[in-house]
Design a protein around this motif. Sequence first.
Motif, short mmCIF file in Angstrom:
data_model
loop_
_atom_site.label_atom_id
_atom_site.label_comp_id
_atom_site.label_asym_id
_atom_site.label_seq_id
_atom_site.Cartn_x
_atom_site.Cartn_y
_atom_site.Cartn_z
N SER A 50 27.54 48.55 2.18
CA SER A 50 28.10 48.68 0.83
C SER A 50 28.94 49.94 0.70
N ASP A 169 30.50 41.78 -1.75
CA ASP A 169 29.31 42.47 -1.27
C ASP A 169 28.06 41.67 -1.65
N GLU A 170 27.58 40.90 -0.71
CA GLU A 170 26.40 40.04 -0.91
C GLU A 170 26.54 39.18 -2.17
MG MG Z 1 24.49 46.95 0.33
#
Ligand code: MG
Length: 283
Positions: A50, A169-170
Amino acid sequence: MASNDVNRIVASHLSYAYPEADRNAVEDVSVRVKKGEFLAILGHNGSGKSTLAKLFNALYVPSAGTVWVCGLDTKDDALVFDIRQHAGMVFQNPDNQIVATVVEEDVAFGLENNGVEPAQIRLRIDEALAAVNMSDFALKAPHLLSGGQKQRVAIAGVLAMKPDVIILDESTAMLDPSGRQEVMNTVHRLNREEGISVVIITHYMGEAATADYVIVMDDGRVAMSGTPREVFTQVAKVRALGLDVPPMTDLADMLRADGIGIRADVLTVDEMVEEVCRLSSRS
Ligand SMILES: [Mg+2]
Ligand SMILES: Nc1ncnc2c1ncn2[C@@H]1O[C@H](COP(=O)(O)OP(=O)(O)OP(=O)(O)O)[C@@H](O)[C@H]1O
């Protein structure tokens, strides 16, 4: 700018330390994302994924090294606004990203903030919602949508800015399997048909298997990189980095351990089907 033509993101010897941290969260990372390329960033929890994504979007400024987004240096404060238009980010929780009470107003939010003309806004909303197959939901309330639909609205909000790169991000982590599939199909289509570069961070190895290129982070560094096939066929090394291999690669590995002569580099269900058919036609 010359680098615009080929490279969307270039990171060179990039490091980042959080204030007061005793070590770098990202350490000497060099990677590039070309026009139309689909990159997956993998790694166990806390490996720096991240942080890297936020460096790609000028949310963080490098402690050392450089990131260029479409040729723009993220260290230059004056370029941050431009950079965020070139590289849009979609996060994990769809509910934290939706700000308006009507879908189309949510998509319009960034455009209005950027002073885009009303006629242009209308056009861009319509295009963006169509691109994520959400046109029928333009006037609906976001809270009535499924998780997958909400994430597609979040993607539309990014698309409306006409980005060159989308970073997720995810973004499928909180979705059910069908929502995950909807989002992955959407980003693959945008990648294929519109040439938008895509960076996904994911814990789903099946998703990573569909990327052009994979990097595996460990302790802030790039521990492995290559095509999904190059990376995932190194099953022991991938596992040692705290990751699984894609489900079909795992199955192939188990079958091979049982003495079945299946190819070691199977990544997808289609390839598994092909292999099983090949083996059964021989027996
Ligand atoms: Mg992360
Ligand atoms: N705001 C912060 N302040 C200080 N340290 C942080 C902060 N955010 C993350 N870190 C640390 O930086 C390192 C990298 O974190 P990062 O969130 O980038 O990892 P990640 O790979 O995205 O993990 P996850 O899979 O859990 O999302 C970790 O050691 C983490 O504890």
